[in-house]
Write an enzyme that holds these catalytic residues in place. Sequence first.
Site, PDB file in Angstrom:
ATOM      1  N   ASP A  31       1.145  -1.126 -11.598  1.00  0.00           N
ATOM      2  CA  ASP A  31       2.410  -0.859 -11.899  1.00  0.00           C
ATOM      3  C   ASP A  31       2.691  -0.112 -13.325  1.00  0.00           C
ATOM      4  OD1 ASP A  31       5.570  -0.912 -11.515  1.00  0.00           O
ATOM      5  OD2 ASP A  31       5.586  -2.622 -12.821  1.00  0.00           O
ATOM      6  N   GLU A  46       2.045   2.799  -8.024  1.00  0.00           N
ATOM      7  CA  GLU A  46       3.593   2.630  -7.578  1.00  0.00           C
ATOM      8  C   GLU A  46       4.011   4.299  -7.813  1.00  0.00           C
ATOM      9  OE1 GLU A  46       7.697   0.936  -9.237  1.00  0.00           O
ATOM     10  OE2 GLU A  46       5.995  -0.511  -8.532  1.00  0.00           O
ATOM     11  N   ASP A  86       5.655  -7.613 -14.695  1.00  0.00           N
ATOM     12  CA  ASP A  86       4.658  -6.395 -14.528  1.00  0.00           C
ATOM     13  C   ASP A  86       3.451  -6.341 -13.405  1.00  0.00           C
ATOM     14  OD1 ASP A  86       6.246  -4.395 -15.797  1.00  0.00           O
ATOM     15  OD2 ASP A  86       5.859  -5.919 -17.701  1.00  0.00           O
TER      16      ASP A  86
END
Length: 184
Positions: free
Chosen positions: A14, A73, A145
């Site tokens: 991420d 992502e 996160d």
Amino acid sequence: MPAKTASRRILGVDPGLRLTGFGVVDASRGRLLYVASGVIRTGRGETPARLGVIARDLAHVIAEFTPDEIVVERVFVNVNPSSTLLLGQARGAAIAAAVLAGRPVHEYTAGQIKQAVVGGGRAAKSQVQAMVARLLALPGLPSADAADALAAAVCHAHATTGLGALAGGTPRVKSGRMLRMKAS
């Protein structure tokens, strides 16, 4: 594409310029096993140095956990173009670390990841944390996160096994949603 019974190690990332989450899961025979997760903190300073921290630290994570595949992502277009650009640069540092390690990189949007893990593309971060903890039988909630990174790995594991794997490779996307492909 890996066989359904093959064990795979998946690293989810991420990306963020301040905090980059990572999560490692093993996918084997339809089961997911938590391996590790954490957050890379870049500190303050100039953007190039912070991007270097992301690339260097992810290279260490890749070397330590030796994932077979890496999921990053996809960036979304933010209201603030400057923030979108910085996020894209953090993504680039993560992708560069994966490519330099010779690992295949897969990408999913935040909405696709949330849909795969929570069941809805607009789920709150707290819902993602709770579902990741439940799916991976964690004793507590991971940081937001780290949970997002673990969710990316779980999304890819689900998308490339069982019905999600019928089409081979990454599923087709329409209007931000993953679509199951029909077998020919």
